[in-house]
Design a protein around this motif. Structure first.
Motif, PDB file in Angstrom:
ATOM      1  N   MET A 176      45.886 -30.405  84.963  1.00 44.29           N
ATOM      2  CA  MET A 176      45.402 -31.423  85.888  1.00 44.29           C
ATOM      3  C   MET A 176      46.554 -32.299  86.363  1.00 44.29           C
ATOM      4  N   PRO A 177      46.422 -32.895  87.535  1.00 40.88           N
ATOM      5  CA  PRO A 177      47.511 -33.717  88.047  1.00 40.88           C
ATOM      6  C   PRO A 177      47.687 -34.992  87.231  1.00 40.88           C
ATOM      7  N   GLY A 178      48.937 -35.409  87.119  1.00 43.28           N
ATOM      8  CA  GLY A 178      49.224 -36.661  86.421  1.00 43.28           C
ATOM      9  C   GLY A 178      50.032 -36.464  85.161  1.00 43.28           C
ATOM     10  N   MET A 179      50.197 -37.536  84.434  1.00 44.01           N
ATOM     11  CA  MET A 179      50.964 -37.519  83.193  1.00 44.01           C
ATOM     12  C   MET A 179      50.006 -37.456  82.016  1.00 44.01           C
ATOM     13  N   VAL A 207      45.403 -38.959  78.822  1.00 37.69           N
ATOM     14  CA  VAL A 207      45.846 -39.258  80.178  1.00 37.69           C
ATOM     15  C   VAL A 207      46.583 -40.596  80.194  1.00 37.69           C
ATOM     16  N   VAL A 208      47.838 -40.563  80.610  1.00 37.62           N
ATOM     17  CA  VAL A 208      48.598 -41.794  80.835  1.00 37.62           C
ATOM     18  C   VAL A 208      48.283 -42.316  82.233  1.00 37.62           C
ATOM     19  N   ALA A 209      48.317 -41.427  83.209  1.00 39.11           N
ATOM     20  CA  ALA A 209      47.982 -41.777  84.593  1.00 39.11           C
ATOM     21  C   ALA A 209      47.677 -40.501  85.353  1.00 39.11           C
ATOM     22  N   THR A 210      46.772 -40.584  86.310  1.00 39.68           N
ATOM     23  CA  THR A 210      46.476 -39.454  87.196  1.00 39.68           C
ATOM     24  C   THR A 210      46.342 -39.991  88.616  1.00 39.68           C
ATOM     25  N   PRO A 211      47.002 -39.374  89.595  1.00 40.94           N
ATOM     26  CA  PRO A 211      47.091 -39.980  90.920  1.00 40.94           C
ATOM     27  C   PRO A 211      45.851 -39.832  91.786  1.00 40.94           C
ATOM     28  N   HIS A 212      45.214 -38.665  91.803  1.00 40.00           N
ATOM     29  CA  HIS A 212      44.131 -38.404  92.743  1.00 40.00           C
ATOM     30  C   HIS A 212      42.771 -38.832  92.209  1.00 40.00           C
ATOM     31  N   TYR A 213      42.573 -38.685  90.915  1.00 36.85           N
ATOM     32  CA  TYR A 213      41.240 -38.864  90.357  1.00 36.85           C
ATOM     33  C   TYR A 213      40.849 -40.325  90.187  1.00 36.85           C
ATOM     34  N   VAL A 214      41.754 -41.229  90.526  1.00 35.09           N
ATOM     35  CA  VAL A 214      41.432 -42.659  90.490  1.00 35.09           C
ATOM     36  C   VAL A 214      41.080 -43.183  91.881  1.00 35.09           C
ATOM     37  N   PRO A 234      42.530 -37.608  97.520  1.00 31.76           N
ATOM     38  CA  PRO A 234      43.933 -37.978  97.762  1.00 31.76           C
ATOM     39  C   PRO A 234      44.112 -38.814  99.018  1.00 31.76           C
ATOM     40  N   HIS A 235      44.938 -39.845  98.894  1.00 35.02           N
ATOM     41  CA  HIS A 235      45.333 -40.720  99.994  1.00 35.02           C
ATOM     42  C   HIS A 235      44.210 -41.659 100.454  1.00 35.02           C
ATOM     43  N   THR A 236      43.146 -41.774  99.638  1.00 32.82           N
ATOM     44  CA  THR A 236      42.137 -42.785  99.923  1.00 32.82           C
ATOM     45  C   THR A 236      42.333 -43.952  98.953  1.00 32.82           C
ATOM     46  N   ARG A 237      41.494 -44.963  99.096  1.00 37.33           N
ATOM     47  CA  ARG A 237      41.686 -46.192  98.327  1.00 37.33           C
ATOM     48  C   ARG A 237      41.497 -45.963  96.829  1.00 37.33           C
ATOM     49  N   VAL A 238      42.376 -46.583  96.044  1.00 37.81           N
ATOM     50  CA  VAL A 238      42.291 -46.513  94.583  1.00 37.81           C
ATOM     51  C   VAL A 238      41.169 -47.425  94.097  1.00 37.81           C
ATOM     52  N   ASP A 239      40.372 -46.926  93.170  1.00 42.60           N
ATOM     53  CA  ASP A 239      39.274 -47.686  92.574  1.00 42.60           C
ATOM     54  C   ASP A 239      39.743 -48.234  91.227  1.00 42.60           C
ATOM     55  N   PRO A 240      39.862 -49.553  91.068  1.00 36.78           N
ATOM     56  CA  PRO A 240      40.351 -50.122  89.801  1.00 36.78           C
ATOM     57  C   PRO A 240      39.512 -49.700  88.593  1.00 36.78           C
ATOM     58  N   GLU A 241      38.217 -49.499  88.781  1.00 34.09           N
ATOM     59  CA  GLU A 241      37.375 -49.087  87.662  1.00 34.09           C
ATOM     60  C   GLU A 241      37.749 -47.680  87.191  1.00 34.09           C
ATOM     61  N   LEU A 242      38.074 -46.805  88.151  1.00 37.25           N
ATOM     62  CA  LEU A 242      38.496 -45.455  87.773  1.00 37.25           C
ATOM     63  C   LEU A 242      39.854 -45.481  87.085  1.00 37.25           C
ATOM     64  N   VAL A 243      40.752 -46.329  87.541  1.00 35.02           N
ATOM     65  CA  VAL A 243      42.052 -46.476  86.883  1.00 35.02           C
ATOM     66  C   VAL A 243      41.847 -46.825  85.413  1.00 35.02           C
ATOM     67  N   GLY A 280      61.906 -45.857 100.958  1.00 30.25           N
ATOM     68  CA  GLY A 280      60.708 -46.243 100.228  1.00 30.25           C
ATOM     69  C   GLY A 280      59.635 -45.184 100.166  1.00 30.25           C
ATOM     70  N   THR A 281      59.814 -44.071 100.888  1.00 29.59           N
ATOM     71  CA  THR A 281      58.861 -42.964 100.845  1.00 29.59           C
ATOM     72  C   THR A 281      59.067 -42.158  99.577  1.00 29.59           C
ATOM     73  N   THR A 282      57.988 -41.881  98.844  1.00 32.59           N
ATOM     74  CA  THR A 282      58.111 -41.116  97.614  1.00 32.59           C
ATOM     75  C   THR A 282      58.207 -39.618  97.911  1.00 32.59           C
ATOM     76  N   TYR A 283      58.607 -38.851  96.899  1.00 32.76           N
ATOM     77  CA  TYR A 283      58.644 -37.397  97.039  1.00 32.76           C
ATOM     78  C   TYR A 283      57.264 -36.860  97.414  1.00 32.76           C
ATOM     79  N   ASP A 284      56.225 -37.399  96.769  1.00 27.65           N
ATOM     80  CA  ASP A 284      54.865 -36.976  97.089  1.00 27.65           C
ATOM     81  C   ASP A 284      54.571 -37.148  98.574  1.00 27.65           C
ATOM     82  N   GLU A 285      54.913 -38.311  99.093  1.00 27.80           N
ATOM     83  CA  GLU A 285      54.624 -38.621 100.489  1.00 27.80           C
ATOM     84  C   GLU A 285      55.533 -37.843 101.440  1.00 27.80           C
TER      85      GLU A 285
END
Length: 256
Positions: A70-73, A79-86, A91-100, A173-178
């Motif tokens: 699965m994506p993330g660390m 799970v330390v962090a996962t980028p899409h599932y939060v 992907p590329h939509t708003r992050v939900d703090p509750e999911l984080v 400032g653009t990340t590798y992902d972006e």
């Protein structure tokens, strides 16, 4: 019943930002059933991911163990962090703090083992992909090109600790992902996007000094022949199917 030459059977699951794909493989890495793919559902708290994979497993033959990429660390199944599932809608939509909060520190391996009823290995998806392609000789870097950029590093077949350097800046400032992700490929077209891939790899060369670099993921097939030729013989395109077939070899990875 599995025969000694074919067991254990492994449920191998490749979780992406846009889709989740799984199959059951025998001990040699041969698919025991056609892969099942479903769109990644959003929003996606941990229990929904577990339910989704359990539903897929119910459509496949029984297995003795499971590998989930699965994506993330992911550290030791946590799970330390996962980028899409939060995110709220993918992907590329708003992050939900509750999911984080729900994902951070989630022992997802234990959750899968409870639901699936078999020993489960959970790794970053690029690490599982790498397990399916590395030779076990020298320093081998795996980059997966998809929604974003995934990576895994191996030395003599030993998996190095995962680094999410895809979130580091590469240009203004653009990340590798972006910089290299699917959105940019769609915007630029394959030719210009492939030149970005080449510039990225040329920049990483003095950092990793790899013996072999493998390019995988769904977008690796879009790298143009011209760009690939200029990258040299130490860069190889590998099948995206490795995200599934690596589920067997992942159990033999050395992480010490």
């Amino acid at each position: 019943m599995p025969t000694p030459s074919s067991s254990p059977y492994t449920l191998a699951v490749d979780c992406g930002g846009g889709g989740i794909k799984a199959s059951v493989l025998d001990a040699s890495g041969t698919l025991h059933a056609p892969a099942v793919r479903v769109p990644t559902p959003y929003p996606l708290p941990p229990e929904r991911l577990v339910d989704t994979i359990a539903d897929i497993a119910a459509q496949l033959p029984p297995s003795d163990r499971a590998t989930v990429g699965m994506p993330g660390m992911i550290r030791h199944g946590v799970v330390v962090a996962t980028p899409h599932y939060v995110t709220r809608s993918g992907p590329h939509t708003r992050v939900d703090p509750e999911l984080v909060e729900l994902w951070a520190g989630c022992d997802i391996r234990a959750a899968f083992e409870r639901r699936l009823g078999v020993p489960t290995l959970v790794l970053n998806d690029a690490e599982v992909h790498g397990a399916g392609v590395v030779s076990g000789s020298g320093v081998e870097l795996v980059l997966t090109l998809g929604t974003g950029l995934g990576s895994a590093l191996f030395d003599g077949g030993r998996l190095a600790p995962h680094l999410e350097w895809s979130h580091a800046p590469i240009h203004r400032g653009t990340t590798y992902d972006e910089y290299i992700g699917q959105i940019q490929r769609a915007r630029l077209g394959d030719a210009m996007w492939s030149r970005r891939v080449r510039r990225m790899i040329d920049g990483l060369r003095p950092v990793f000094r790899w013996d072999r670099l493998y390019l995988g993921g769904g977008n690796s097939r879009a790298v143009t022949a011209t760009s690939l030729a200029r990258l040299g013989d130490d860069v190889v395109i590998v099948p995206n199917q490795a995200g599934i077939t690596g589920g067997v070899r992942a159990w033999q990875l050395r992480t010490d």
